[in-house]
Design a protein around this motif. Structure first.
Motif, PDB file in Angstrom:
ATOM      1  N   PRO A   1     -27.511   4.818 -11.596  1.00 38.12           N
ATOM      2  CA  PRO A   1     -27.144   4.533 -12.992  1.00 38.12           C
ATOM      3  C   PRO A   1     -25.889   5.315 -13.379  1.00 38.12           C
ATOM      4  CG  PRO A   1     -29.061   5.984 -12.876  1.00 38.12           C
ATOM      5  CD  PRO A   1     -28.829   5.493 -11.486  1.00 38.12           C
ATOM      6  N   VAL A   2     -24.982   4.665 -14.090  1.00 36.66           N
ATOM      7  CA  VAL A   2     -23.710   5.301 -14.453  1.00 36.66           C
ATOM      8  C   VAL A   2     -23.694   5.766 -15.907  1.00 36.66           C
ATOM      9  CG1 VAL A   2     -22.393   4.033 -12.737  1.00 36.66           C
ATOM     10  CG2 VAL A   2     -22.715   3.042 -15.007  1.00 36.66           C
ATOM     11  N   GLY A   3     -24.625   5.322 -16.731  1.00 36.95           N
ATOM     12  CA  GLY A   3     -24.638   5.736 -18.116  1.00 36.95           C
ATOM     13  C   GLY A   3     -23.615   4.975 -18.943  1.00 36.95           C
ATOM     14  N   SER A   4     -23.652   5.211 -20.251  1.00 39.67           N
ATOM     15  CA  SER A   4     -22.759   4.483 -21.160  1.00 39.67           C
ATOM     16  C   SER A   4     -21.294   4.838 -20.924  1.00 39.67           C
ATOM     17  CB  SER A   4     -23.145   4.777 -22.614  1.00 39.67           C
ATOM     18  OG  SER A   4     -23.077   6.165 -22.882  1.00 39.67           O
TER      19      SER A   4
END
Length: 263
Positions: A3-6
């Motif tokens: 996951p890379v996040g916002s």
């Protein structure tokens, strides 16, 4: 994929949009890039209280002050474009740096500009009155006078609005007055420049808006990956030495999305 996040998603979106726009016809891409660069520059200058400024985007934080130094050298030495380093011989340029400034910056400047290390002057910080991390203005004035008497040319001063580690701000208003007195260029950098975007700003930081140039690092301040640094500067000829540049992907993304209906 992890996951890379916002923030990571925004970075990927910006690069993807930049890659897509690069496939546009050359004429349309040029018009769009010019519009994005213009809007991004206007937005940054208004946000950081830097009126009538131009912007230069760069990956390496140090590249901004290197480009500014080149601009000042070309402006102060009329024959530099044709004669190169030989034009500096009669009056050796001097760049002044704080002893509390970024380590290695002076050596990097000399390496990139082809100047000898003797062109650097490290200004001690105040150890008697005030902060031990602020540049000693009285001693700087003395050093400049000595260089002028020796036939040298005081070229540029790099001041700090947030010294590395300590976070102290130099007396920017006094330094600007001193630079005006000796026709020197004042460049400011440091994390405290981020507070220029706030409604309430201390007078010591607000004085940075009077500087000839300053380097901002919004990517670090906001925790956004892949956002380039930007140097805002004022000069009679903003296009001198090729300073204007294409906007970074994330700025391009945000500005282009705002004006899609007008493009």
């Amino acid at each position: 994929m992890p996951p890379v996040g916002s923030h990571g998603h925004m970075a990927l979106l910006g690069h993807s949009l930049a890659a897509y726009l690069s496939l546009l016809p050359r004429g349309r891409l040029r018009r769009l890039s010019t519009r994005v660069l213009s809007d991004s520059t206007l937005w940054l200058c208004r946000l950081f209280r830097y009126e009538s400024g131009s912007a230069y985007f760069h990956e390496d934080e140090r590249e901004g002050v290197v480009k500014v130094c080149r601009l000042v050298i070309h402006a102060r030495y009329e024959d530099y474009a044709s004669e190169g380093y030989a034009a500096l011989g009669p009056r050796q340029p001097v760049i002044y740096l704080s002893a509390s400034g970024r380590p290695g910056l002076g050596q990097h400047l000399c390496s990139q500009l082809g100047l000898p290390l003797s062109s650097l002057c490290t200004v001690p910080c105040n150890t008697v009155f005030g902060s031990q991390h602020q540049m000693d203005v009285a001693l700087l004035d003395k050093l400049i006078k000595e260089d002028v008497e020796a036939g040298k040319l005081p070229l540029l001063l790099v001041a700090n609005a947030g010294t590395p580690g300590a976070g102290h701000t130099d007396k920017l208003a006094r330094l600007k007055d001193l630079c005006d007195q000796y026709s020197m260029w004042l460049h400011v950098e440091g994390v405290n420049l981020a507070t220029l975007a706030l409604a309430q700003v201390s007078s010591s930081i607000l004085a940075a808006s009077r500087s000839d140039s300053m380097t901002l690092t919004p990517g670090q301040w906001l925790g956004l990956p892949a956002v380039t640094a930007v140097t805002l500067y004022r000069h009679e000829d903003p296009a001198l030495v090729g300073l204007p540049s294409s906007p970074p992907p994330l700025l391009l993304c945000s500005s282009a999305s705002t004006h899609t209906g007008n493009t």
